[in-house]
Write a protein that holds these residues in place. Structure first.
Motif, mmCIF file in Angstrom:
data_model
loop_
_atom_site.group_PDB
_atom_site.id
_atom_site.type_symbol
_atom_site.label_atom_id
_atom_site.label_comp_id
_atom_site.label_asym_id
_atom_site.label_seq_id
_atom_site.Cartn_x
_atom_site.Cartn_y
_atom_site.Cartn_z
ATOM 1 N N SER A 178 0.837 -1.255 -0.135
ATOM 2 C CA SER A 178 -0.059 -0.060 0.026
ATOM 3 C C SER A 178 0.636 1.297 -0.095
ATOM 4 O O SER A 178 0.609 2.420 -0.581
ATOM 5 N N ARG A 179 2.192 1.168 0.457
ATOM 6 C CA ARG A 179 3.024 2.367 0.567
ATOM 7 C C ARG A 179 3.165 2.876 -0.812
ATOM 8 O O ARG A 179 3.205 3.879 -1.262
ATOM 9 N N GLU A 180 3.300 1.707 -1.748
ATOM 10 C CA GLU A 180 4.017 2.135 -3.270
ATOM 11 C C GLU A 180 2.654 2.704 -3.935
ATOM 12 O O GLU A 180 2.647 3.444 -4.730
ATOM 13 N N ILE A 181 1.463 2.018 -3.739
ATOM 14 C CA ILE A 181 0.212 2.336 -4.181
ATOM 15 C C ILE A 181 -0.047 3.799 -3.649
ATOM 16 O O ILE A 181 -0.663 4.663 -4.672
ATOM 17 N N GLN A 182 0.097 4.064 -2.706
ATOM 18 C CA GLN A 182 -0.443 5.466 -2.116
ATOM 19 C C GLN A 182 0.615 6.710 -2.962
ATOM 20 O O GLN A 182 0.011 7.716 -3.096
ATOM 21 N N GLN A 183 1.786 6.387 -3.086
ATOM 22 C CA GLN A 183 2.563 7.259 -3.866
ATOM 23 C C GLN A 183 2.060 7.225 -5.122
ATOM 24 O O GLN A 183 2.067 8.507 -5.853
#
Length: 554
Positions: A25-30
């Motif tokens: 989710s960290r990558e997707i939030q970016q």
């Protein structure tokens, strides 16, 4: 297998994909952050804030301040007056404005774009699909959804303003729309009581209602009480094929609802009449015996009313509605009987400020994967409606993680805090103490308000309607004790006599209804959006209630 269940099985891959992607989710939030930037990069706002140059979260924070609506108002006013390019790029389509409920200020108009609606619908789709996956019987039942009106008014430039739930309801695909037995047109009935009566008139003929969805538990209590109060009229209308509105108007039908309004089968009418004869009441726990899921807010101050909803609606599973507002959906609860929701990390970009640092000159800013379990935070929201790093005034607590994705519970609005002597009493603490005190004393939870009164020695005053006068002194003592357990600073102020014990004061019957109607008339919003505040912000409310110096003990 019916067509609806086949559709649910096919679409359930969306839920499975989101759960699987919790670990990234960290990558997707970016990615989401960059998408929101792209939507507005070509606008006047985008040029003035250098959105095209942003590549990282650090760039994002450097180029954009933490905002509120007043900061964004010059751009939003231009959008409202017919120039969407003030905030959005040329590819973005403005569909409507969502009206806020005005919890902290006067109502605001939040732009609802095509991408905003896509994200909003996706969050609700995941919520609904997961509820169906957990309750397979829903695929053969009817649903009642209490949606609002997305066409309440228009701006000077002709754009509709209202509730996004109404737009989403009107644009459901046919296979999804079919089981919803109360059509979206009901949300356009302006009188709240008449709207609820029409909801019952259309929903009572079905004994197969399996799910009812609305945000506010007070709406469900009001609906159940209205059914019981108007039971004879409802039964007569169903037998005669008429609609007898609470305002006295009687219709032989309504063309806008087609064949939905007509004579109800004798078998169903007899069944409802037998319920009334046997129980003396007409309540959802009896007239909807197949109810499986109640979708409603379970956290924050309104959570105090959930026990009363259970009494009225029976042994159904409760699934939290999720943390959502006119500005967007923030969490998606994934299981029954919990007000914790998975951060909706694919729809908006989120930042968080630890509660202890909120309001300082240089607070710590965290991304969602950096939260700590057990800690509380303010949310900053960046959505597809032109809100960037927007302080929505919601305080949440992180209660765990799924992969990199936090599970959050809503505590209270950040402005609902009282601090006369350093006790830092919050709305969440007051609502919890009130609920526990009522339940432990065997009483139904009443609408009350705790008001700070600044005297020589400060204290809180418990305002409660006069019909609950019996035993209010013991109730005030019980609330005091529970607040002391919840808040060590409050306990300390009582022990050191820097705060006096709570003083109960009765107010006339109907006071809270009058205040609710006055607030809605003054600030806008709807009955559904209205949330009673258990903690008053000042003792000015005493003058509003004509209690004045008498109530303050002067």
């Amino acid at each position: 297998m019916n067509a609806r269940w086949a559709y649910i099985r096919l679409q359930s891959m969306i839920v499975k994909r989101m759960l699987a992607n919790n670990v990234r989710s960290r990558e997707i939030q970016q990615q989401v952050m960059r998408k929101k930037i792209q939507l507005c990069a070509e606008s006047r706002f985008g040029r003035e804030h250098g959105l095209k140059s942003i590549r990282t979260a650090e760039d994002f924070r450097r180029q954009l301040p933490i905002t509120d609506f007043e900061y964004l108002r010059p751009y939003m006013d231009e959008v409202r007056n017919g120039n969407p390019r003030a905030m959005f790029g040329p590819q973005t389509r403005l569909l409507m404005f969502a009206l806020t409920s005005g919890t902290t200020e006067k109502p605001k108009l939040i732009p609802v774009t095509d991408d905003f609606v896509k994200s909003y619908k996706r969050g609700w789709k995941i919520w609904g699909l997961k509820a169906h996956m957990d309750h397979m019987d829903l695929a053969r039942k009817d649903y009642v959804h209490l949606a609002g009106d997305w066409q309440e008014s228009q701006t000077e430039s002709g754009v509709w303003c209202g509730s996004i739930s109404g737009l989403a309801a009107e644009t459901r695909p046919p296979i999804v729309r079919r089981p919803f037995i109360v059509p979206p047109q009901v949300g356009k009935i302006s009188d709240w009581t008449s709207r609820q009566y029409m909801t019952l008139r259309l929903a009572l003929p079905s004994r197969r209602v399996g799910m009812i969805i609305t945000a506010n538990p007070l709406t469900l209590i009001s609906l159940a009480n209205l059914a019981d109060q108007h039971k004879e009229t409802l039964l007569r209308d169903m037998r005669d094929g008429t609609i007898s509105m609470p305002d006295g108007e009687k219709k032989s039908g309504d063309a806008s609802f087609g064949q939905r309004v007509g004579r109800v089968s004798k078998r169903r009418c007899d069944e409802l009449e037998e319920i009334v004869n046997r129980t003396g009441h007409l309540l959802p726990r009896d007239f909807w015996p197949e109810l499986s899921v109640v979708g409603v807010w379970m956290g924050g101050s309104v959570g105090a009313f959930i026990p009363d909803v259970r009494k009225l609606y029976g042994e159904s599973a409760f699934r939290d509605h999720g943390l959502s507002a006119s500005e967007g959906r923030m969490t998606i609860p994934m299981q029954d009987e919990s007000n914790a929701g998975l951060l909706d990390y694919t729809s908006n970009y989120y930042e968080f400020i630890p509660v202890a640092e909120f309001g300082t000159d240089d607070p710590t800013i965290l991304e969602s994967h950096e939260l700590e379990e057990g800690q509380s935070y303010y949310i900053l929201l960046t959505n597809s409606g032109g809100l960037f790093r927007y302080n929505i005034h919601d305080v949440v607590q992180c209660v765990g993680f799924e992969g990199q994705t936090p599970l959050l519970t809503f505590l209270h609005k950040g402005v609902h805090c009282s601090n006369m002597t350093g006790e830092k009493l919050t709305e969440y603490q007051v609502a919890t103490a009130v609920r526990e005190a009522f339940v432990d004393s065997g009483r139904t939870v009443e609408t009350v308000m705790l008001v700070p009164v600044m005297e020589r020695v400060p204290r809180y005053m418990l305002l409660i309607e006069s019909q609950a006068d019996h035993g209010v002194e013991r109730l005030a003592e019980a609330i005091d004790a529970r607040l002391a357990n919840l808040n060590c600073e409050y306990e300390n102020r009582l022990k050191t006599k820097r705060l006096l014990p709570i003083l109960p004061k009765t107010v006339p019957s109907g006071t809270w209804t009058r205040l609710r109607n006055e607030k809605i008339a003054d600030r806008g919003g709807t009955q559904e959006q209205y949330k009673h505040t258990f903690l008053g912000s000042s003792d000015a409310i005493l003058d509003q209630l004509n209690l004045g110096s008498l109530a303050r003990g002067r």
